[in-house]
Design an enzyme around this catalytic site. Structure first.
Site, PDB file in Angstrom:
ATOM      1  N   ASP A 227     -20.825 -24.896   8.055  1.00  0.00           N
ATOM      2  CA  ASP A 227     -20.526 -24.810   6.622  1.00  0.00           C
ATOM      3  C   ASP A 227     -20.664 -23.402   6.054  1.00  0.00           C
ATOM      4  O   ASP A 227     -20.697 -23.211   4.843  1.00  0.00           O
ATOM      5  CB  ASP A 227     -21.414 -25.779   5.830  1.00  0.00           C
ATOM      6  CG  ASP A 227     -22.893 -25.446   5.939  1.00  0.00           C
ATOM      7  OD1 ASP A 227     -23.241 -24.569   6.750  1.00  0.00           O
ATOM      8  OD2 ASP A 227     -23.691 -26.072   5.223  1.00  0.00           O
ATOM      9  N   GLU A 228     -20.726 -22.405   6.920  1.00  0.00           N
ATOM     10  CA  GLU A 228     -20.768 -21.020   6.475  1.00  0.00           C
ATOM     11  C   GLU A 228     -19.922 -20.172   7.416  1.00  0.00           C
ATOM     12  O   GLU A 228     -19.717 -20.535   8.571  1.00  0.00           O
ATOM     13  CB  GLU A 228     -22.205 -20.474   6.465  1.00  0.00           C
ATOM     14  CG  GLU A 228     -23.113 -21.099   5.421  1.00  0.00           C
ATOM     15  CD  GLU A 228     -24.476 -20.429   5.397  1.00  0.00           C
ATOM     16  OE1 GLU A 228     -24.679 -19.540   4.551  1.00  0.00           O
ATOM     17  OE2 GLU A 228     -25.324 -20.789   6.224  1.00  0.00           O
TER      18      GLU A 228
END
Length: 258
Positions: A53-54
């Site tokens: 998610d990054e």
């Protein structure tokens, strides 16, 4: 109760025994992650995932405008197209970009420049710096290093005597010296391995402590493997001990597993 974002469930339950848990939806989570990555790839081929998610994105040379302006455009697109919010850090190196993404949440863009980083970064707690976990924080705090600025203005040889070669790296990061490039995005790179990690808030001193943490990590990895339709033929465990030294153990399995 003092429960924090991304805290392991077993730790949260110790703070709140009546904690109500909802099952995760990893399929949906990874679907949104993939859609977000597609948006990032429309701006640059240099997109380096950091977890699911990054990601770091190299914007220099894209000829689409200033980094802050592009980040604002990305933030607005994600909100409009995916109906979720993102926090983005814009900086001249990867470590400060990651740190900037945590400064304002949710739905914000923060910029850390060569001119303002001492004012913005140095006043922050030392644990805000990438790769400073709970144990490293304790080592530094015991020696009166409480902020990133304290770390940046310390003697690097002294820091290294406490933390080993990792001390030199953290000293460099605190001073904005990170020259690591953003990797060129390649889909196949993501498929070679699946991993999960955590930094525990205290030492694991019993077998039950260790089993609890490993079970959480193993379940996360297994869920991601099943979603991708993969099976693993090798398992590796990396552990950092109370002296901040890393040890790896691993081996192949007779039958690939998910």
């Amino acid at each position: 109760y003092g429960i924090k974002t991304a805290e392991p469930i077993w730790q949260a339950e110790r703070k709140c025994p009546d904690l109500i848990k909802k099952p995760s939806n990893m399929k949906m989570y990874l679907s949104y992650s993939r859609k977000l990555r597609e948006i990032l790839l429309s701006y640059s081929d240099y997109v380096e995932p950091f977890g699911c998610d990054e990601a770091w994105v190299e914007l220099r040379g894209t000829m689409r405008g200033h980094g802050f302006e592009i980040a604002e455009e990305i933030r607005e697109r994600v909100k409009k197209e995916l109906d979720i919010t993102v926090s983005i850090g814009v900086s001249f190196n990867k470590v400060f970009a990651k740190l900037g993404s945590d400064l304002k949440k949710p739905d914000a863009v923060s910029e850390i420049t060569r001119e303002n980083y001492r004012d913005v970064v140095w006043k922050l707690p030392v644990e805000n710096l990438l790769f400073v976990g709970g144990k490293t924080k304790q080592v530094l705090n015991r020696r009166a290093v409480y902020t990133i600025g304290d770390l940046a203005q310390s003697d690097p040889n002294l820091i290294s005597s406490w933390l080993g070669k990792n001390g030199y790296q953290l000293y460099a990061y605190a001073n904005g010296n990170d020259s690591s490039p953003v990797a060129l995005y390649k889909e196949e790179n993501e498929e070679k391995s699946v991993s999960a990690s955590t930094t525990c808030s205290r030492d694991l001193v019993t077998r039950d402590d260790v089993i609890t943490v490993f079970r959480e990590l193993a379940e996360e990895i297994a869920e991601r493997l099943r979603y991708k339709g993969h099976k693993a033929s090798e398992i590796i465990i990396r552990v950092r001990d109370t002296d901040l030294k890393w040890t790896s153990h691993g081996g192949k399995v007779d039958v690939p597993t998910d």
